[in-house]
Design an enzyme around this catalytic site. Structure first.
Site, PDB file in Angstrom:
ATOM      1  N   LYS A   1       0.860  -1.188   0.000  1.00  0.00           N
ATOM      2  CA  LYS A   1       0.000   0.000   0.000  1.00  0.00           C
ATOM      3  C   LYS A   1       0.894   1.236   0.000  1.00  0.00           C
ATOM      4  CE  LYS A   1      -1.501   3.091   2.331  1.00  0.00           C
ATOM      5  NZ  LYS A   1      -1.537   4.233   1.427  1.00  0.00           N
TER       6      LYS A   1
ATOM      7  N   GLU B   1       9.588   1.715  10.560  1.00  0.00           N
ATOM      8  CA  GLU B   1      10.618   2.701  10.203  1.00  0.00           C
ATOM      9  C   GLU B   1       9.939   4.057  10.286  1.00  0.00           C
ATOM     10  OE1 GLU B   1      13.728   2.119   9.678  1.00  0.00           O
ATOM     11  OE2 GLU B   1      13.766  -0.034   9.374  1.00  0.00           O
TER      12      GLU B   1
ATOM     13  N   CYS C   1      13.837  11.064   6.137  1.00  0.00           N
ATOM     14  CA  CYS C   1      13.870  10.791   7.569  1.00  0.00           C
ATOM     15  C   CYS C   1      15.299  10.904   8.073  1.00  0.00           C
ATOM     16  CB  CYS C   1      13.311   9.400   7.840  1.00  0.00           C
ATOM     17  SG  CYS C   1      14.140   8.151   6.857  1.00  0.00           S
TER      18      CYS C   1
ATOM     19  N   GLU D   1      10.438  17.516  12.891  1.00  0.00           N
ATOM     20  CA  GLU D   1      11.044  17.023  11.646  1.00  0.00           C
ATOM     21  C   GLU D   1      10.708  18.028  10.544  1.00  0.00           C
ATOM     22  OE1 GLU D   1       9.471  13.226  10.413  1.00  0.00           O
ATOM     23  OE2 GLU D   1      11.448  12.555   9.761  1.00  0.00           O
TER      24      GLU D   1
END
Ligand code: NAD
Length: 479
Positions: A177, A253, A287, A384
């Site tokens: 997905k 993750e 990331c 982030e």
């Protein structure tokens, strides 16, 4: 360039088809806001059909020889290597990234097929004498079963192949997905696997809109035994709770907040080159992106001046113009998030040394930006950024910088630049699953990728990656 027609359908039980509702959602080119394709919406029932197909194909695929599985993966590697430019072009068009970043991702993502083609035939086992001397311990590894793979938009190819390759090598069947911003790259990869000879039902692709309820339904389908997720910590937390209902094995993750430290003894040129790579790779939408750059006060001014020059030299514009070094963000929404974060940083005392304002127009462009005078602990050092914004914080003492680096709930990656011995000693004190020493890019299919703390669970790549899709079985014999 060998441009292939875009595939914008679901792949279930070995066939491309539209969703049962007939609905479609637009895939947008973030460089100009145009619609590239209308992708099929998967209903909850389509998603369950995909799990059923994977369940049916599971015994047959688990029974194939490791060599057969390895050769199909090798063939996928070869196809993607031949079609590298066409593959990169799809990524640029739906994700907005710069051409150089897309080509780098095309190469990196393809390597997972080669690496796990080689790992398929090296699944470990044990046979040994029990301590008492009269019994035997046999340990084998079996495919864990139907695996649900959920991927983000920032590396639409690599995050898919980093899961598909080990899962298939291990003998698992899968439902992929992808993020709804970037389904075309995923569809391309799945079709490459079909062309490489993967049997029907072994890989399936679904794109439900909205995502949440359909994913919940798949996790509740009794056949799913593994969830491998890459995305934000926020969504990961929700999925971990859902996976707990059926005790589904998970690999997570998740988000990062990477510190990059430039120690007093650092070679300025090496540190700057590494910082440019760690910060600006993929336009900062990674990331692994250096979120906080801590520079020893003795080097600070020279570092900032040269970083500013290098950032200013990056041309920003559509990724299909190959000279551009910085492409678009994935959407106007993401661009506005970055802009709001920079405005907030300024209101908290940061100075804008470069950029700092979204580029107006229909494209989701934000220029290379440098913020100085930032205080550790302000919002931008805790969030982030996911964009081309470099945040520099000066420091004086090693203990102080280690404390600041570790002052986060995240622990994915860190970078240390300095004299080798000292940098290594600092690297050992950083709470992160990965630390680069005098290097700005670490990702390697042959190395374990993953985070500590709230950055995740498990590792992808390396010799460990395949174990995430295998279940250990102990067989006890009396002789
Ligand atoms: P996201 O969490 O919003 O989405 C990731 C995936 O989850 C997408 O496919 C999305 O459609 C799906 N999703 C969203 N809501 C869901 C729900 N309620 N139930 C089930 N699935 C759902 O993340 P994103 O914005 O696509 O990606 C950016 C994030 O991914 C960043 O936080 C980044 O750090 C992280 N990331 C981590 C790694 C890593 O290896 N650790 C790699 C790349 C990206």
């Amino acid at each position: 360039m060998d441009t292939k027609p875009l595939i914008a359908d679901l792949f279930i039980a070995g066939a491309w088809r539209e969703g049962s509702s007939g609905d479609r959602f637009p895939v947008i080119d973030p460089a100009d806001g145009s619609v590239i394709a209308q992708f099929a919406v998967a209903s909850e029932q389509d998603c369950l059909d995909a799990v059923n197909a994977a369940e049916q194909a599971a015994p047959g695929w688990a029974a194939t020889s490791p060599r057969t599985r390895g050769e199909i993966l090798r063939s996928a590697f070869e196809i993607l290597t031949r079609e590298k430019e066409a593959f990169a072009e799809i990524m640029v068009r739906e994700n907005g990234k710069a051409w150089g970043d897309a080509m780098a991702e095309a190469g990196y993502s393809t390597e997972f097929f080669r690496w796990f083609a080689e790992e398929a035939v090296r699944i470990p086992g044990e046979f040994r004498l029990a301590p008492g001397g009269d019994k035997r311990i046999i340990v084998t590894h079996e495919p864990i079963g139907v695996s649900l793979l959920i991927t983000p938009w920032n590396f639409p190819a690599a995050m898919a192949t980093r899961k598909l390759a080990p899962a298939l090598a291990a003998g698992c069947t899968v439902v992929l997905k992808p993020a709804s911003e970037t389904p075309l790259t995923a569809a391309y990869v799945v079709d490459v696997l079909r062309r490489a000879g993967l049997p029907a039902g072994v890989v399936n692709l679904v794109t439900p809109v909205p995502t949440g309820p359909a994913v919940t339904a798949m996790l509740r389908h009794g056949a799913v035994r593994k969830l491998s997720f890459t995305g934000s910590t926020e969504v990961g937390r929700v999925l971990l709770a859902q996976a707990s209902e059926s005790i589904i094995n998970t690999s997570m993750e998740l988000g990062g907040n990477a510190p990059l430290i430039v120690l007093k003894g650092a070679d300025l040129d090496v540190a700057l080159e590494g910082t440019m790579a760690a910060k600006m790779r993929n336009g900062g939408s990674a990331c692994t992106s250096a979120n906080r750059i801590y520079v020893h006060r003795s080097l600070h001014d020279a570092f900032v001046e040269e970083l500013r020059t290098r950032l200013a030299a990056m041309t920003t514009g559509p990724g299909l113009v190959r000279e551009n070094k910085l492409g678009a963000l994935v959407s106007v929404k993401e661009r506005d998030k970055v802009a709001a974060l920079v405005d907030q940083a300024v209101s908290e005392g940061a100075q804008v040394a470069l950029g700092g304002r979204a580029i107006p127009g229909s494209g989701a462009f934000y220029p290379p930006t440098l913020l100085t005078g930032v205080e550790h602990g302000t919002t931008i050092t805790r969030t982030e950024i996911f964009g081309p914004v470099a945040v520099v914080v000066p420091f004086d003492e090693i203990d102080e910088v280690v404390e600041m680096a570790n002052d986060t709930d995240f622990g994915l990656i860190a970078y240390v630049f300095g004299e080798d011995g000292e940098a290594l000693r600092v690297a050992q004190r950083i709470q992160a699953g990965m630390v680069g020493v005098n290097r700005g890019v670490l990702s390697d299919p042959a190395a374990p990728f993953g985070g500590m703390k709230q950055s995740g669970l498990g590792r992808e790549g390396g010799s460990h990656g395949i174990l995430e899709f295998l279940e250990e079985k102990y067989i006890a014999t009396s002789a």
